[in-house]
Design a protein around this motif. Structure first.
Motif, PDB file in Angstrom:
ATOM      1  N   ARG A  92      50.312 -54.070 -43.148  1.00  0.00           N
ATOM      2  CA  ARG A  92      50.271 -53.570 -41.772  1.00  0.00           C
ATOM      3  C   ARG A  92      48.846 -53.264 -41.297  1.00  0.00           C
ATOM      4  O   ARG A  92      48.498 -53.552 -40.144  1.00  0.00           O
ATOM      5  N   SER A  93      48.028 -52.683 -42.157  1.00  0.00           N
ATOM      6  CA  SER A  93      46.675 -52.306 -41.722  1.00  0.00           C
ATOM      7  C   SER A  93      45.856 -53.540 -41.356  1.00  0.00           C
ATOM      8  O   SER A  93      45.049 -53.504 -40.414  1.00  0.00           O
ATOM      9  N   ASP A  94      46.052 -54.644 -42.085  1.00  0.00           N
ATOM     10  CA  ASP A  94      45.334 -55.871 -41.747  1.00  0.00           C
ATOM     11  C   ASP A  94      45.843 -56.456 -40.432  1.00  0.00           C
ATOM     12  O   ASP A  94      45.053 -56.934 -39.611  1.00  0.00           O
ATOM     13  N   ALA A  95      47.164 -56.422 -40.243  1.00  0.00           N
ATOM     14  CA  ALA A  95      47.727 -56.914 -38.973  1.00  0.00           C
ATOM     15  C   ALA A  95      47.208 -56.096 -37.803  1.00  0.00           C
ATOM     16  O   ALA A  95      46.910 -56.634 -36.721  1.00  0.00           O
ATOM     17  N   GLU A  96      47.077 -54.799 -38.007  1.00  0.00           N
ATOM     18  CA  GLU A  96      46.578 -53.930 -36.936  1.00  0.00           C
ATOM     19  C   GLU A  96      45.120 -54.248 -36.605  1.00  0.00           C
ATOM     20  O   GLU A  96      44.736 -54.291 -35.431  1.00  0.00           O
ATOM     21  N   LEU A  97      44.304 -54.491 -37.630  1.00  0.00           N
ATOM     22  CA  LEU A  97      42.909 -54.872 -37.401  1.00  0.00           C
ATOM     23  C   LEU A  97      42.822 -56.177 -36.606  1.00  0.00           C
ATOM     24  O   LEU A  97      42.029 -56.305 -35.670  1.00  0.00           O
ATOM     25  N   ALA A 116      48.666 -54.312 -30.615  1.00  0.00           N
ATOM     26  CA  ALA A 116      48.273 -53.679 -31.884  1.00  0.00           C
ATOM     27  C   ALA A 116      49.339 -52.740 -32.431  1.00  0.00           C
ATOM     28  O   ALA A 116      49.545 -52.649 -33.642  1.00  0.00           O
ATOM     29  N   SER A 117      50.046 -52.063 -31.550  1.00  0.00           N
ATOM     30  CA  SER A 117      51.048 -51.097 -32.018  1.00  0.00           C
ATOM     31  C   SER A 117      52.208 -51.776 -32.748  1.00  0.00           C
ATOM     32  O   SER A 117      52.890 -51.151 -33.558  1.00  0.00           O
ATOM     33  N   SER A 118      52.422 -53.072 -32.476  1.00  0.00           N
ATOM     34  CA  SER A 118      53.547 -53.772 -33.103  1.00  0.00           C
ATOM     35  C   SER A 118      53.356 -53.933 -34.609  1.00  0.00           C
ATOM     36  O   SER A 118      54.320 -54.193 -35.337  1.00  0.00           O
ATOM     37  N   ALA A 119      52.110 -53.776 -35.085  1.00  0.00           N
ATOM     38  CA  ALA A 119      51.859 -53.885 -36.521  1.00  0.00           C
ATOM     39  C   ALA A 119      52.460 -52.722 -37.298  1.00  0.00           C
ATOM     40  O   ALA A 119      52.684 -52.821 -38.505  1.00  0.00           O
TER      41      ALA A 119
END
Length: 611
Positions: free
Chosen positions: A252-257, A267-270
């Motif tokens: 999740r943290s990589d998807a958010e980045l 971004a919140s969807s991560a």
């Protein structure tokens, strides 16, 4: 305690089976045999006490009717188009006849074996037994085989059944399948180090402003495929899923980045997309030190980022499935050593509701899996399609076959092109890869050694013709015409009457993405597949907003009408096996299929609504 009880019951059943000779009303005869693929070597006998979850594929009651229904509800010219079936309606079509189930249960019961599980339609029966009991039940011997890249499995290249059961059981696994799912990703690099010397920037100023050939981003995809500015209208009715195997799980943290940089509104969807774990697959957690060392979850990260970057606000669903673990003779509890596709699709078919699209970026050479098993797994995919879900699979990254591996597995060791499975299944949509922008061409990058001394292998969009599945009716005209126009080129290296793939294509070279907190790029049809899934999920959104059903099984529509909403790719070829491979031409070809998406045209052709 439940796990112990199940194992104890299995051991009691095994003792009963071993107490006397295997009983059967008819003699045993070989049911199936399969040559051991050349990348595997036998290293010893399988321990008799090792327990395996053996899955028995019971003959389905009326698959012919299911296939007929599938083609009717997927044909845009048929009055039943879009009338997808419910879970119960699909089960009713494939459930075995009473006679078939009675005969299989009789055989198991006569040998003291009690099933431990059933699929939702009871067309698969699981029994948990020690290897020595399975060997008696199937009149075979299990050996330990090791792959050249590591990993061991217990397999029996040939196995038998009582003659009267041959028409009632399609296959039993794990026995002779050496399928080894691999991610169709190619080269994670933090700085791209190879650019085609012949590449010239687009003369289209709009594309040129947002598309960088060395790191392709969501804004480029949105512009190239004309999804930019589209606002989702039916997020409460629509979803897209993606598969993870081999210990992969999205971070999740990589998807958010990634989204914070390239699609900040998403971004919140991560933080909240659901992650389902199946058969002891990996859960929702950050990368462990060992996973970082092993480079785990680059594929999973690529998939979720490629989808989220194009399809927001469509809900995303992640599936992480265990299976095919290395053989461990010390394990005394039942182990799932089947290929993960079967485990996943059985679980999926047991669910009442499914995402409208699911993408998968894993495959292997078709010849590593026995035809009987490939057909049954493919038939499971047909069930998913009849329920209204589009299944997309990457077409492969080695053109017509990886260099040095294009050898048949039929005992003749003859040279041949190597189709891949599952993209060779006629009930899925296979996705090839392109590169460059104006025009797009076949994704290809030759093998090279970078200035850092690191070697990089040849990468080409995969494609070809199945040796197991005949040409389906929806592509009869296009595939037959393509073969005829080859004028004998590559005669004897491929099956002219086989199902041709891919069906569609999209960008697949140097995707920008994040892994372990660091931005890099990654290539492969494993990039083009989730990207295509994301674009088609927006088409579904437009359809559902207009009160129409989702696309469902795509191929009949694509080959009849949908191709008009694709950009035909006519340059490049499926380089592999030491030759140029199948060339891209006008119309369908086995390297980029029918072409790449033009979103507004696909919506118009499907009858959707643009806001």
């Amino acid at each position: 305690m439940v796990g112990f009880t199940a194992v104890f019951s299995a051991l009691l059943a095994a003792q009963a089976a071993l107490a006397g000779p295997i009983r059967s009303r008819t003699p045993y005869r070989v049911k199936d045999s399969h040559h051991v693929p050349r990348d595997w070597r036998r290293v010893g006998r399988a321990p008799g006490s090792h327990i395996i979850d053996l899955q028995i594929a019971v003959k389905q009651g009326n698959f012919a009717a299911l296939e007929k229904h599938l083609y009717e509800v997927s044909d845009p010219d048929h009055p039943r188009y879009g009338n997808h079936f419910s879970a119960d309606e699909v089960k009713e079509l494939v459930k075995p006849t009473d006679e078939t189930l009675d005969l299989v249960h009789e055989w198991l019961g006569d040998n003291g074996i009690v099933p431990s599980a059933y699929s939702s339609a009871k067309d698969w029966i699981t029994v948990s037994l020690p290897v020595e009991a399975i060997e008696q039940l199937l009149d075979t011997e299990y050996q330990i085989y090791e792959h050249k890249e590591g990993g061991k499995v217990a397999r029996a290249p040939a196995w038998s059944l009582p003659a009267h059961l041959h028409d009632h059981i399609d296959t039993i696994q794990p026995t002779n399948s050496f399928f080894r799912a691999r991610a169709e990703k190619f080269d994670h690099v933090e700085t791209p180090i190879y650019i085609d010397a012949q590449y010239t920037p687009s003369l289209n100023s709009t594309l040129n402003a947002v598309c960088n050939v060395s790191s392709v981003t969501p804004e480029c995809f949105q512009t190239l495929y004309s999804t930019k500015g589209y606002k989702t209208q039916a997020s409460d009715k629509n979803a897209i899923g993606f598969n993870n195997f081999l210990g992969e799980h999205p971070i999740r943290s990589d998807a958010e980045l990634f989204l914070a940089k390239y699609r900040p509104e998403a971004a919140s969807s991560a933080k909240d997309f659901p992650m389902y774990t199946i058969a002891d697959g990996p859960g929702d957690y950050a990368l462990t030190p060992q996973e970082i060392e092993d480079g785990t979850s680059k594929e999973a990260n690529l998939d979720v980022q490629a989808i989220a970057g194009i399809s927001w606000k469509t809900p995303i669903v992640s599936y992480s499935t265990g299976g095919s673990p290395p053989f461990d003779p010390s394990v005394s509890t039942p182990t799932n050593t089947n290929e993960p596709y079967l485990v996943w699709v059985q679980w999926l078919l047991s669910q009442e509701s499914l995402p409208q699209i699911i993408t998968t970026s894993y495959a292997d050479d078709e010849q590593t899996v026995p035809k009987s098993y490939a057909v049954r797994v493919c038939n499971e995919f047909a069930q998913v399609g009849l329920r209204g879900t589009s299944l997309l699979f990457s077409s492969g990254d080695s053109g017509v076959g990886a260099y040095g591996t294009c050898i048949s597995n039929d005992g003749t060791n003859s040279t041949q092109f190597l189709p891949e499975f599952p993209p060779s299944c006629p009930y899925v949509t296979a996705v090839g890869a392109t590169k460059n922008f104006d025009p797009e061409v076949v994704a290809y990058r030759p093998a090279f050694t970078g200035p850092d001394g690191v070697s990089h292998g040849n990468y080409t969009s995969g494609g070809g013709f199945s040796n197991y599945f005949t040409r389906p009716p929806y592509q009869e005209e296009q595939a037959r015409s393509y073969v005829e126009n080859l004028n004998g080129l590559y005669n004897g290296l491929y099956n002219k009457d086989g199902r041709g793939y891919p069906d569609i294509a999209a960008q697949g070279l140097y995707f920008a993405y994040f892994w372990n907190g660091t931005e890099g790029t990654i290539s492969g049809t494993s990039a083009s597949c989730p990207l295509t899934g994301g674009i088609l999920s927006l088409v579904n959104d437009a359809l559902l907003a207009a009160g129409k059903p989702q696309l469902g099984f795509l191929n009949p529509w694509l080959y009849k009408n949908g191709y008009k909403g694709l950009t035909d790719i006519t340059s490049g070829s499926a380089v592999g096996c030491g030759v140029d491979g199948f060339p891209a031409v006008e119309g369908w070809d086995p390297v980029t299929g029918l072409g790449t998406p033009v979103f507004p045209e696909l919506v118009r052709l499907a009858g959707g609504r643009l806001p």
